[in-house]
Design an enzyme around this catalytic site. Structure first.
Site, short mmCIF file in Angstrom:
data_model
loop_
_atom_site.label_atom_id
_atom_site.label_comp_id
_atom_site.label_asym_id
_atom_site.label_seq_id
_atom_site.Cartn_x
_atom_site.Cartn_y
_atom_site.Cartn_z
N GLU B 198 16.60 -103.64 -15.65
CA GLU B 198 16.00 -104.49 -16.70
C GLU B 198 16.12 -105.98 -16.41
OE1 GLU B 198 17.85 -101.82 -17.55
OE2 GLU B 198 16.45 -100.57 -18.67
N HIS B 267 21.87 -96.95 -29.07
CA HIS B 267 20.42 -96.83 -28.99
C HIS B 267 19.73 -97.09 -30.32
CE1 HIS B 267 21.52 -94.93 -25.22
NE2 HIS B 267 20.28 -95.01 -24.83
#
Lengths: 349, 464
Positions: B198, B267
């Site tokens: 990322e 998450h």
């Protein structure tokens, strides 16, 4: 003390059947080219000395990282680039790279003093200068960020098929950042046209390469990504230029990225506020005496029968340019208060 | 005793699916691991494996049946020594059973864990047409997921500089199938699978934008963008300012944001307030598919860096989207999705559905709530919020996210600073609890915002 580059004889490739670039040759400069390189290096040296002085006088604030000692790297490498197509990006020690690209010293110095006439209108400062006109993309203050961003510039060159190459400079300290290796992986995977230049000036702030890097031969850092690396004498502008030629040949032929490790040395502290207690005065003096990149060009010029006397007008001219830049930077006004709110966004919503 | 085969849940958010194909027939002997059927969810076609051994006694849901609810008995297996024909005798009707209640099953089986996110997903839509839609425009039902894809595809057709990069966006067709079909249409040059990296690819995308391209960087979820937040903020958001307007960074960072279903604390987080605090960024968080499409197209065209926050729980929901060749919405404009006169409920993203649910309940009790969908979190459309406050004099902010330093906090501050004279009661915040999101179904339910809490907050501010 700058280590000498690894000897050819000991440079055994990790995997012998992998294609490697040729060992670069020292660039054979004409007298005129050499004089031009000398001129550019001297401009950076004098400019940075003046910046240090203005810092001491309070005209420049915050962080200010000087390029003194490393002039051969930016000048040698960038002299090989095509200014119309190739792009350059670097970290916060960026004054030299801009001067090497022929950007007006006045607007650089005015940025250092935080004035409206500065290249970033006074809103960037020493670490944040850009010139899209010269394809110079900064000027980045977060160590290592320019490596991913530079990889993105290379991505754009490939996407646009414009034939350009990106050159991303970073230091020996940044070479330990994770995003550098994330970028290496993508650059090789996608065969992006980029030259990664590690300016190994031996110290990441106060920590020497040996104290921070498990593999201190930084040109080998691309091996597990199949990116070839070359170690270069970064105190020799002709060696730098020669390495750039070889690297460009590799990258322009579509073989993907390449790493140049430039062994160099910064004379001054990491920034103006660094007392540099981590190395001895003798160490710095020894490099100045034996390996100074500008003195080396002078000796080279002697081969062309250019005497010290003949260089004096150049020296005088450079001093004049720098003095004018400093005067301009001291006198030109600060930004209007209204500038506080401009350029946060491009569009109005 | 025949073994009942039930329609399986093949993803955390799946509630129903299509029984696309039976690969076994009545009388077949199956053992564990045999593939018995293909089931289509809204994202993908999945194979359904046998766990039990025996003979297929009866197939209760024929192939090709749509909308089979999770938990519906779809076939019966006769165990060893059982007669497959008698096992089939007490066959339940083949009509899909209703979704099981979270209480103990009627067969006394274990209680099915219901996610707390179920109550977040409303079936409500705006009660008034978007004023931006020209009168008489045909509306078509589109899922949020398709609307996002269509927005990207249209912009990619219009501008060759636009490309998409991210994890699994190309060959896998998107981790949440938002980029479905893009690789086929635009090819590998413009739809790019990245490694799991990322920080690296956010930097590459940002650099490409600086180099003149128009990247759309997909994060599989915004939780992973924390690895990349340095480039979003330090490289993308600040460069135009630091360069005195020289260097632009027209990039869109997009992906699902906020709580998903039963995926735990790492998450499940709403980053709206994080990004909305950064000058130099545009932050968009739409609720319905129409806004998502119109605003994503605007985001791709913007010269500024945009953080575009989607919601996974809504990806499969259908909404009305105007059938127009080029549906683009203005950035920075809130929308009144339900007009009312007694109280203003301000929200964004999935919270809008919660607010609409609450408004309906309140209507039954004689309280007429106006619901404002912020749509853009930065720049915030304070004018629309204040205008509504002027009308209702009471306000509640609903946010699927933490309370501290939230968008809700910001709205409260705006109301205090600029709407004080219009307030007849303090502005209240209805948010998630101030804890990392727990996994246990009951705790998750307690942690997340819901319509009941909104209703009670509205009653407080209306002194009812």
């Amino acid at each position: 003390m700058a280590k000498s580059p690894a000897k050819k004889a000991s440079a055994v490739p990790a995997v012998s059947n992998r294609e490697r670039p040729n060992e670069p040759e020292r660039y054979k400069a004409t007298k005129e080219e050499l004089l031009q390189l000398y001129r550019q290096m001297l401009l950076i040296r004098r400019f940075e000395e003046k910046a240090g002085q203005l810092y001491g006088l309070g005209f420049i604030g915050g962080f200010c990282h000087l390029y003194i000692g490393q002039e051969a790297v930016a000048v040698g490498l960038q002299s090989a680039l095509n200014g119309d197509t190739d792009s350059v990006i670097t970290g916060y020690r960026d004054h030299g790279h801009m001067l090497a690209y022929g950007i007006d010293p006045k607007v650089i110095m005015a940025e250092l003093t935080g004035r409206a006439a500065g290249i970033s209108r006074g809103k960037g400062g020493s670490m944040h200068m850009f010139s899209t006109e010269h394809k110079f993309y900064g000027g980045h203050g977060i160590v290592g960020a320019q490596v991913s961003l530079g990889t993105g510039l290379a991505f754009a060159h490939k996407y646009n098929e414009d034939g350009g190459v990106a050159m991303a400079y970073f230091g020996d300290g940044a070479a330990n950042q994770g995003q550098v290796y994330e970028s290496f992986n993508m650059a090789e995977l996608w065969k992006l046209p980029i030259i990664y230049v590690i300016e190994n000036n031996q110290y990441a702030m106060g920590t020497s390469v040996n104290r921070s890097s498990a593999e201190d031969q930084l040109y080998k850092r691309g091996e597990s990504f199949r990116i070839p690396g070359i170690q270069v004498d970064g105190m020799d502008v002709l060696a730098c230029r020669g390495a750039a030629e070889e690297a460009l040949k590799w990258v322009r032929s579509g073989k993907g990225p390449i790493i140049l490790e430039m062994k160099t040395y910064r004379y001054r502290g990491h920034s103006m506020s660094d007392p540099a207690k981590y190395r001895s005065r003798e160490e710095v003096q020894a490099v100045r005496d034996k390996s100074d990149p500008i003195e080396a060009v002078k000796r080279e010029l002697e081969g062309f029968k250019v005497t010290e006397e003949q260089l004096k007008p150049i020296e005088a001219e450079i001093r004049k340019i720098v003095a004018e830049a400093a005067d301009f930077a001291e006198q030109t006004p600060e930004p209007d208060a209204a500038e506080l709110y401009t350029d946060v966004l491009v569009e109005t919503y | 005793m025949a073994i009942e085969l039930k329609m399986p849940a093949l993803s955390p958010t799946m509630e129903e699916g299509t029984l696309a194909k039976w690969l076994v027939k009545q009388g077949d002997v199956v053992k564990s691991g045999d593939i018995m059927a293909e089931i289509e969810t809204d994202k993908a076609t999945m194979e359904f494996e046998a766990v039990d051994e025996g003979t297929i006694a009866q197939i209760l849901v024929p192939e090709g049946t749509d909308n089979v609810k999770v938990g519906t008995v779809i076939a019966l297996i006769a165990g060893e020594g059982e007669d497959a024909s008698t096992a089939a005798a007490p066959a339940p009707a083949p009509t899909p059973a209703p979704a099981p209640e979270p209480a103990a099953g009627e067969d006394g089986g274990p209680k099915k864990a219901e996610s707390g996110t179920a109550k977040l997903v409303s079936d409500k839509a705006a009660t008034v047409a978007d004023p931006e839609v020209p009168a008489g425009t045909e509306m078509v039902k589109v899922t949020l997921r398709e609307a996002l894809r269509d927005a990207m595809a249209e912009e990619m057709r219009a501008d060759p500089r636009v490309f998409v990069m991210g994890e699994e966006v190309a060959e896998y067709q998107g981790a949440y199938k938002v980029t479905q079909g893009l690789l086929e249409e635009f090819g590998a040059k413009r739809v790019i699978d990245t490694p799991i990296t990322e920080y690296g690819f956010a930097g590459v995308g940002t650099g490409a934008a600086m180099g003149g391209l128009r990247p759309i960087v997909e994060f599989m979820t915004f939780n992973f963008a924390m690895q990349a937040i340095d480039h979003i903020i330090n490289s993308a958001a600040k460069t135009n300012y630091m360069s005195g307007g020289q260097m632009r960074c027209p990039i869109v960072f997009r992906g699902p944001n906020g709580a998903a279903s039963r995926v735990g604390a790492q998450h499940s987080q709403n980053y709206g307030p994080w990004y909305a605090s950064v000058p130099g960024l545009i932050v968009i968080a739409p609720y319905d598919a129409s806004d998502a499409k119109g605003l994503l197209k605007a985001a791709i065209r913007s010269e500024d860096p945009v953080v575009f926050l989607e919601n996974e729980l809504l990806y499969g929901r259908n909404f009305e989207v105007p059938k127009l060749d080029d549906w683009v919405l203005p950035i920075g404009k809130a929308r009144i999705v339900r007009p009312g006169k007694d109280v203003t409920i301000v929200s964004y993203s999935i919270g809008v559905g919660v607010a609409l649910d609450a408004a309906e309940t309140l209507a039954g009790e004689g309280i007429d709530a106006e619901v404002v969908d912020l749509r853009t979190l930065r720049p915030l459309d304070t004018a629309t919020v204040l205008e509504s406050l002027k009308k209702t004099n009471r306000m509640v902010v609903v946010e699927e996210g933490w309370p501290v330093c939230s968008i809700a906090s910001e709205i409260v501050a705006v109301a205090m600073e600029q709407g004080f004279d219009d307030l007849d009661a303090p502005v209240l915040r209805v948010t998630n609890e101030d804890v990392p999101l727990p996994y246990a179904a009951n705790l998750e339910k307690l942690a997340l915002v819901d319509a009941a809490r909104v209703v009670s907050a509205v009653k407080k501010v209306t002194y009812r």
